[in-house]
Design a protein around this motif. Structure first.
Motif, PDB file in Angstrom:
ATOM      1  N   LEU A   1       0.862  -1.174   0.000  1.00 21.24           N
ATOM      2  CA  LEU A   1       0.000   0.000   0.000  1.00 21.24           C
ATOM      3  C   LEU A   1       0.903   1.230   0.000  1.00 21.24           C
ATOM      4  O   LEU A   1       1.616   1.485   0.970  1.00 21.24           O
ATOM      5  CB  LEU A   1      -0.892   0.001   1.248  1.00 21.24           C
ATOM      6  N   ALA A   2       0.891   1.969  -1.101  1.00 22.86           N
ATOM      7  CA  ALA A   2       1.692   3.192  -1.178  1.00 22.86           C
ATOM      8  C   ALA A   2       1.097   4.225  -0.212  1.00 22.86           C
ATOM      9  O   ALA A   2      -0.130   4.363  -0.144  1.00 22.86           O
ATOM     10  CB  ALA A   2       1.689   3.725  -2.599  1.00 22.86           C
ATOM     11  N   LEU A   3       1.954   4.915   0.528  1.00 17.22           N
ATOM     12  CA  LEU A   3       1.444   5.911   1.476  1.00 17.22           C
ATOM     13  C   LEU A   3       0.667   7.005   0.747  1.00 17.22           C
ATOM     14  O   LEU A   3      -0.247   7.600   1.294  1.00 17.22           O
ATOM     15  CB  LEU A   3       2.591   6.515   2.291  1.00 17.22           C
ATOM     16  N   GLY A   4       1.033   7.229  -0.506  1.00 16.68           N
ATOM     17  CA  GLY A   4       0.313   8.205  -1.323  1.00 16.68           C
ATOM     18  C   GLY A   4      -1.135   7.803  -1.588  1.00 16.68           C
ATOM     19  O   GLY A   4      -1.976   8.645  -1.903  1.00 16.68           O
ATOM     20  N   ASP A   5      -1.421   6.495  -1.438  1.00 16.02           N
ATOM     21  CA  ASP A   5      -2.789   6.000  -1.622  1.00 16.02           C
ATOM     22  C   ASP A   5      -3.503   5.811  -0.289  1.00 16.02           C
ATOM     23  O   ASP A   5      -4.562   5.194  -0.227  1.00 16.02           O
ATOM     24  CB  ASP A   5      -2.770   4.646  -2.356  1.00 16.02           C
ATOM     25  N   ALA A   6      -2.885   6.297   0.790  1.00 13.47           N
ATOM     26  CA  ALA A   6      -3.453   6.135   2.128  1.00 13.47           C
ATOM     27  C   ALA A   6      -3.542   7.501   2.802  1.00 13.47           C
ATOM     28  O   ALA A   6      -2.786   7.800   3.729  1.00 13.47           O
ATOM     29  CB  ALA A   6      -2.578   5.175   2.952  1.00 13.47           C
TER      30      ALA A   6
ATOM     31  N   LEU B   1       1.510  11.785   9.040  1.00 16.83           N
ATOM     32  CA  LEU B   1       2.943  11.578   8.859  1.00 16.83           C
ATOM     33  C   LEU B   1       3.619  12.845   8.351  1.00 16.83           C
ATOM     34  O   LEU B   1       2.962  13.805   7.958  1.00 16.83           O
ATOM     35  CB  LEU B   1       3.179  10.433   7.865  1.00 16.83           C
ATOM     36  N   ALA B   2       4.968  12.812   8.357  1.00 19.73           N
ATOM     37  CA  ALA B   2       5.734  13.949   7.855  1.00 19.73           C
ATOM     38  C   ALA B   2       5.689  14.002   6.333  1.00 19.73           C
ATOM     39  O   ALA B   2       5.800  15.065   5.735  1.00 19.73           O
ATOM     40  CB  ALA B   2       7.182  13.849   8.339  1.00 19.73           C
ATOM     41  N   ASP B   3       5.551  12.835   5.699  1.00 19.99           N
ATOM     42  CA  ASP B   3       5.450  12.798   4.243  1.00 19.99           C
ATOM     43  C   ASP B   3       4.748  11.511   3.821  1.00 19.99           C
ATOM     44  O   ASP B   3       4.469  10.650   4.652  1.00 19.99           O
ATOM     45  CB  ASP B   3       6.837  12.909   3.589  1.00 19.99           C
ATOM     46  N   ALA B   4       4.447  11.403   2.555  1.00 20.77           N
ATOM     47  CA  ALA B   4       3.717  10.237   2.050  1.00 20.77           C
ATOM     48  C   ALA B   4       4.609   9.414   1.133  1.00 20.77           C
ATOM     49  O   ALA B   4       4.171   8.842   0.146  1.00 20.77           O
ATOM     50  CB  ALA B   4       2.452  10.683   1.325  1.00 20.77           C
ATOM     51  N   VAL B   5       5.909   9.365   1.481  1.00 19.70           N
ATOM     52  CA  VAL B   5       6.868   8.630   0.662  1.00 19.70           C
ATOM     53  C   VAL B   5       7.030   7.226   1.221  1.00 19.70           C
ATOM     54  O   VAL B   5       7.244   7.057   2.419  1.00 19.70           O
ATOM     55  CB  VAL B   5       8.235   9.357   0.660  1.00 19.70           C
ATOM     56  N   GLY B   6       6.922   6.234   0.351  1.00 24.80           N
ATOM     57  CA  GLY B   6       7.124   4.858   0.784  1.00 24.80           C
ATOM     58  C   GLY B   6       5.852   4.040   0.696  1.00 24.80           C
ATOM     59  O   GLY B   6       4.833   4.500   0.182  1.00 24.80           O
ATOM     60  N   ALA B   7       5.944   2.827   1.190  1.00 23.04           N
ATOM     61  CA  ALA B   7       4.815   1.904   1.098  1.00 23.04           C
ATOM     62  C   ALA B   7       4.871   0.932   2.262  1.00 23.04           C
ATOM     63  O   ALA B   7       5.911   0.751   2.890  1.00 23.04           O
ATOM     64  CB  ALA B   7       4.875   1.144  -0.220  1.00 23.04           C
ATOM     65  N   LEU B   8       3.742   0.340   2.557  1.00 25.38           N
ATOM     66  CA  LEU B   8       3.669  -0.690   3.587  1.00 25.38           C
ATOM     67  C   LEU B   8       3.385  -2.017   2.903  1.00 25.38           C
ATOM     68  O   LEU B   8       2.477  -2.104   2.076  1.00 25.38           O
ATOM     69  CB  LEU B   8       2.544  -0.375   4.579  1.00 25.38           C
TER      70      LEU B   8
ATOM     71  N   ALA C   1      -7.993  -0.699   3.088  1.00 24.38           N
ATOM     72  CA  ALA C   1      -8.516   0.135   4.175  1.00 24.38           C
ATOM     73  C   ALA C   1      -8.154  -0.460   5.536  1.00 24.38           C
ATOM     74  O   ALA C   1      -7.839   0.276   6.478  1.00 24.38           O
ATOM     75  CB  ALA C   1     -10.031   0.287   4.051  1.00 24.38           C
ATOM     76  N   LEU C   2      -8.171  -1.796   5.636  1.00 20.16           N
ATOM     77  CA  LEU C   2      -7.790  -2.453   6.890  1.00 20.16           C
ATOM     78  C   LEU C   2      -6.307  -2.208   7.198  1.00 20.16           C
ATOM     79  O   LEU C   2      -5.929  -1.920   8.333  1.00 20.16           O
ATOM     80  CB  LEU C   2      -8.068  -3.963   6.801  1.00 20.16           C
ATOM     81  N   VAL C   3      -5.491  -2.293   6.147  1.00 21.74           N
ATOM     82  CA  VAL C   3      -4.055  -2.039   6.303  1.00 21.74           C
ATOM     83  C   VAL C   3      -3.834  -0.610   6.808  1.00 21.74           C
ATOM     84  O   VAL C   3      -3.072  -0.368   7.742  1.00 21.74           O
ATOM     85  CB  VAL C   3      -3.320  -2.255   4.949  1.00 21.74           C
ATOM     86  N   GLU C   4      -4.554   0.332   6.209  1.00 24.77           N
ATOM     87  CA  GLU C   4      -4.417   1.735   6.608  1.00 24.77           C
ATOM     88  C   GLU C   4      -4.846   1.919   8.073  1.00 24.77           C
ATOM     89  O   GLU C   4      -4.158   2.575   8.857  1.00 24.77           O
ATOM     90  CB  GLU C   4      -5.248   2.620   5.675  1.00 24.77           C
ATOM     91  N   ASP C   5      -5.981   1.327   8.446  1.00 26.51           N
ATOM     92  CA  ASP C   5      -6.471   1.426   9.827  1.00 26.51           C
ATOM     93  C   ASP C   5      -5.443   0.884  10.820  1.00 26.51           C
ATOM     94  O   ASP C   5      -5.176   1.494  11.859  1.00 26.51           O
ATOM     95  CB  ASP C   5      -7.766   0.610  10.007  1.00 26.51           C
ATOM     96  N   GLN C   6      -4.876  -0.289  10.495  1.00 23.16           N
ATOM     97  CA  GLN C   6      -3.930  -0.908  11.421  1.00 23.16           C
ATOM     98  C   GLN C   6      -2.668  -0.071  11.548  1.00 23.16           C
ATOM     99  O   GLN C   6      -2.097   0.036  12.628  1.00 23.16           O
ATOM    100  CB  GLN C   6      -3.564  -2.325  10.955  1.00 23.16           C
TER     101      GLN C   6
END
Ligand SMILES: [Zn+2]
Length: 170
Positions: free
Chosen positions: A23-28, A35-42, A119-124
């Motif tokens: 999940l790209a942080l840009g899509d969350a 967060l300080a930025d939306a760079v990266g992914a989980l 959405a579950l990933v983002e919530d967690q």
């Protein structure tokens, strides 16, 4: 194994299959907003199972690194995210409402044939963030030189994790 962000949790449980992806942080946006930025992914993996009570269930594993803002100096603090949580699925809102509170450490989720895994990933991930992220050795408000060279290892995330586990066990 698929990389769909949406899955049929009943099928996932029955087949004991798994879905995984990033999940790209840009899509969350809800997460990135904290967060300080939306760079990266989980990276995530949702593995289906039938739990010890015979319920359709799944384990979510979540890993990555994010940068939150230090509460004291406002600089970025790198936080490792390494979460594992088990859920079980219920068929409707009514069943969700009837469950006794704190019956078990596993959280009930409303299951679906098109369950929103992202959405579950983002919530967690949001739950995993410390309430007050800080540099371990924060020098306080104002610019500091140490930020760049920091390897980002702090104890705060683990405190937050411990607090989360305590909450879950209550
Ligand atoms: Zn700081």
């Amino acid at each position: 194994m698929t990389t769909d962000r949406v899955c049929d949790v009943w099928e996932l449980s029955r087949r004991q299959g798994s879905v995984e992806g990033a999940l790209a942080l840009g899509d969350a946006p809800r997460l990135a907003g904290q967060l300080a930025d939306a760079v990266g992914a989980l990276r995530y993996r949702l593995s289906g199972l039938v739990d010890e009570l015979g319920r359709p269930a799944a384990v979510l594993e979540l890993q990555g690194r994010v940068r939150a803002r230090c509460d004291r100096c406002g600089g970025p603090v790198e936080l490792p995210i390494d979460e594992r949580a088990q859920f079980f699925f219920v068929t409707d809102e009514q069943a969700l409402g009837k469950l006794p509170i704190d019956e078990s450490p596993q959280e009930p989720l409303l299951g679906s044939r098109r369950f929103d895994v992202a959405a579950l990933v983002e919530d967690q991930a949001i739950l995993a963030l410390p309430i007050s992220p800080r540099h371990d050795d924060c020098a306080g408000p104002g610019p500091r030189d140490g930020d760049r060279g920091s390897d980002g290892e702090t104890h705060r995330p683990f405190e937050a994790l411990a607090a989360l586990k305590k909450k879950a066990r209550r």
